[in-house]
Design an enzyme around this catalytic site. Structure first.
Site, PDB file in Angstrom:
ATOM      1  N   ASN A 111       1.085  -4.364   8.573  1.00 52.40           N
ATOM      2  CA  ASN A 111       2.332  -4.478   9.327  1.00 52.40           C
ATOM      3  C   ASN A 111       2.529  -3.237  10.195  1.00 52.40           C
ATOM      4  O   ASN A 111       2.119  -2.142   9.831  1.00 52.40           O
ATOM      5  CB  ASN A 111       3.531  -4.693   8.381  1.00 52.40           C
ATOM      6  CG  ASN A 111       4.195  -3.391   7.974  1.00 52.40           C
ATOM      7  OD1 ASN A 111       5.015  -2.833   8.707  1.00 52.40           O
ATOM      8  ND2 ASN A 111       3.825  -2.892   6.797  1.00 52.40           N
ATOM      9  N   PHE A 115      10.485  -0.291  11.278  1.00 50.38           N
ATOM     10  CA  PHE A 115      11.880  -0.182  10.819  1.00 50.38           C
ATOM     11  C   PHE A 115      12.824  -1.083  11.630  1.00 50.38           C
ATOM     12  O   PHE A 115      13.913  -0.660  12.043  1.00 50.38           O
ATOM     13  CB  PHE A 115      12.395   1.260  10.895  1.00 50.38           C
ATOM     14  CG  PHE A 115      11.801   2.225   9.902  1.00 50.38           C
ATOM     15  CD1 PHE A 115      10.986   1.796   8.872  1.00 50.38           C
ATOM     16  CD2 PHE A 115      12.082   3.577  10.001  1.00 50.38           C
ATOM     17  CE1 PHE A 115      10.447   2.699   7.956  1.00 50.38           C
ATOM     18  CE2 PHE A 115      11.552   4.495   9.093  1.00 50.38           C
ATOM     19  CZ  PHE A 115      10.733   4.049   8.080  1.00 50.38           C
ATOM     20  N   SER A 178       6.304   5.862   6.235  1.00 49.91           N
ATOM     21  CA  SER A 178       5.854   4.727   7.034  1.00 49.91           C
ATOM     22  C   SER A 178       4.953   5.221   8.156  1.00 49.91           C
ATOM     23  O   SER A 178       5.281   6.198   8.828  1.00 49.91           O
ATOM     24  CB  SER A 178       7.043   3.978   7.635  1.00 49.91           C
ATOM     25  OG  SER A 178       6.588   3.031   8.586  1.00 49.91           O
ATOM     26  N   ASN A 180       4.501   3.591  10.856  1.00 47.10           N
ATOM     27  CA  ASN A 180       4.860   2.807  12.036  1.00 47.10           C
ATOM     28  C   ASN A 180       6.009   3.382  12.866  1.00 47.10           C
ATOM     29  O   ASN A 180       6.461   2.762  13.818  1.00 47.10           O
ATOM     30  CB  ASN A 180       5.195   1.370  11.614  1.00 47.10           C
ATOM     31  CG  ASN A 180       4.019   0.714  10.927  1.00 47.10           C
ATOM     32  OD1 ASN A 180       2.889   0.840  11.366  1.00 47.10           O
ATOM     33  ND2 ASN A 180       4.279   0.036   9.823  1.00 47.10           N
ATOM     34  N   THR A 181       6.504   4.554  12.484  1.00 43.64           N
ATOM     35  CA  THR A 181       7.470   5.297  13.294  1.00 43.64           C
ATOM     36  C   THR A 181       6.791   6.603  13.704  1.00 43.64           C
ATOM     37  O   THR A 181       6.355   7.365  12.832  1.00 43.64           O
ATOM     38  CB  THR A 181       8.767   5.578  12.510  1.00 43.64           C
ATOM     39  OG1 THR A 181       9.412   4.345  12.221  1.00 43.64           O
ATOM     40  CG2 THR A 181       9.708   6.462  13.309  1.00 43.64           C
ATOM     41  N   LYS A 220       9.740   8.516  -1.069  1.00 40.66           N
ATOM     42  CA  LYS A 220       8.590   7.610  -0.961  1.00 40.66           C
ATOM     43  C   LYS A 220       7.512   8.269  -0.126  1.00 40.66           C
ATOM     44  O   LYS A 220       7.757   8.662   1.024  1.00 40.66           O
ATOM     45  CB  LYS A 220       9.007   6.276  -0.344  1.00 40.66           C
ATOM     46  CG  LYS A 220       7.897   5.227  -0.404  1.00 40.66           C
ATOM     47  CD  LYS A 220       8.413   3.833  -0.130  1.00 40.66           C
ATOM     48  CE  LYS A 220       7.342   2.783  -0.380  1.00 40.66           C
ATOM     49  NZ  LYS A 220       7.862   1.400  -0.215  1.00 40.66           N
ATOM     50  N   ASN A 249       3.416   4.231  -0.220  1.00 40.83           N
ATOM     51  CA  ASN A 249       3.620   3.338   0.910  1.00 40.83           C
ATOM     52  C   ASN A 249       2.268   2.746   1.330  1.00 40.83           C
ATOM     53  O   ASN A 249       1.286   2.824   0.594  1.00 40.83           O
ATOM     54  CB  ASN A 249       4.257   4.127   2.064  1.00 40.83           C
ATOM     55  CG  ASN A 249       5.169   3.283   2.935  1.00 40.83           C
ATOM     56  OD1 ASN A 249       4.842   2.154   3.270  1.00 40.83           O
ATOM     57  ND2 ASN A 249       6.310   3.835   3.315  1.00 40.83           N
TER      58      ASN A 249
END
Length: 347
Positions: A111, A115, A178, A180-181, A220, A249
């Protein structure tokens, strides 16, 4: 058997479309009193972690229900706790679609959602409308930063979210892992991490005084850490007296999936391919922490045996998300039964 048939239908659809339909289906079954069609009875296995009493140690990881739209439907599936989010101060669309990809040959998911969420105020509306928290259900709220917030101002976003969710959360998870940021994982590094944890811990104490209750905080972390980074994070968690750590994660590694369709998509990889990596990080983290704070083990759990290995590697609780997509609600009861056996033996 029922879920295997349902999964065939869902896996014929785009992954994000299927997710939306599936979550609405869970809500519909719950409102009709038919959640038992999907879920088996879950064995009780009370555990106390972070000062909270969990009816069983099996949790839903953040990401499945970003806005808290489906809390009561998910609660009917037997989870001992549910974590919603990641939430940010302001609503944001996330990354462009498509951004969610299955790799069924490896039981993995990639993915790059970014967010996507409706903002913290909308999440709180949903939490306050749900019955699960009112009945004493344990609800974690996972917080992050907006994509447009500069990394040197990231702490401001985390503090805004902490202020807002504090009174409605059973515990709060600080997501700095994450992939993805942009630049988010930079917050895991020494000085940045030290500064962020110090600010969050100071605010937690202020909020505890203001609200007359102490809400635990968990951090996390990513699985893509070397031994020195794991040791440094463990030291920071102890120094700032954090209440728990969630390991881990998604991973940027493509080991085991690069030869499959979708295996080269950008984003974080979860599911079975991350199990070994996340469990090894968890094991090293447990050794570094030496029992000073609890670990929530997450990453690649697709069976009861997988969850048992997380506990044996030092976790006190477990969570899954991708395993739920591949195995369905039966995974909740299977993991709970497996953990009940080993936890009772250890008492």
């Amino acid at each position: 058997m029922l879920y295997s048939l349902i999964r065939q239908f869902f896996f014929a659809l785009d992954a994000e479309t299927a997710h939306g339909i599936g979550m609405k289906g869970i809500d519909l079954l719950q409102s009709a009193g038919l959640a038992g069609l999907l879920a088996r009875p879950v064995e009780a296995c009370p555990v106390e972690v972070m000062g909270l009493k969990f009816p069983n140690p099996v949790g839903l990881a953040a990401g499945l229900d970003k806005n808290g739209d489906h809390i009561d439907g998910l609660a009917k599936l037997g989870f001992g706790f549910i974590e919603i989010g990641t939430i940010t101060p302001r609503p944001q669309d996330g990354n462009p679609k498509p951004r969610l990809f299955r790799i069924p040959e490896a039981q993995g998911i990639i993915n790059r959602m970014g967010f996507n969420n409706a903002g913290v105020d909308k999440l709180l509306e949903n939490v306050r409308a749900a019955e699960f928290p009112k009945r004493g259900g344990i609800l974690g709220i996972n917080i992050g930063k907006n994509a447009t917030t500069p990394i040197d101002k990231a702490a401001d976003d985390y503090l805004i979210c902490l202020d807002k969710v504090y009174n409605d959360a059973s515990y709060v998870t600080v997501n700095i892992s994450s992939p993805n940021t942009k630049n988010l994982r930079e917050l895991q590094k020494d000085e940045a991490l030290d500064d962020l944890l110090a600010q969050l811990k100071a605010r937690q104490q202020q909020l505890a005084d203001r609200h007359g209750k102490y809400v635990p905080m968990a951090l996390k972390i990513a699985p893509d850490l070397d031994d020195a980074q794991i040791a440094a994070i463990a030291d920071a968690l102890r120094r700032h007296r954090f209440d728990a750590v969630i390991a881990t994660n998604t991973t940027l590694s493509r080991d085991g999936v690069d030869r499959f369709p979708n295996g080269d998509e950008a984003g974080g990889l979860s599911g079975a391919p991350v199990f070994g990596k996340s469990t090894e990080v968890q094991r090293k983290l447990a050794a570094a922490l030496a029992g000073e704070l609890p670990i929530i083990g997450v990453g690649g759990i697709l069976s009861g045996d997988d969850a048992v290995e997380k506990i044996r590697a030092g976790a006190s609780l477990v969570q899954f998300y991708s395993g739920f997509i591949y195995r369905g609600p039966e995974l909740v009861s299977e993991v709970a039964a497996s953990l009940a056996k080993i936890l009772r033996k250890s008492v």
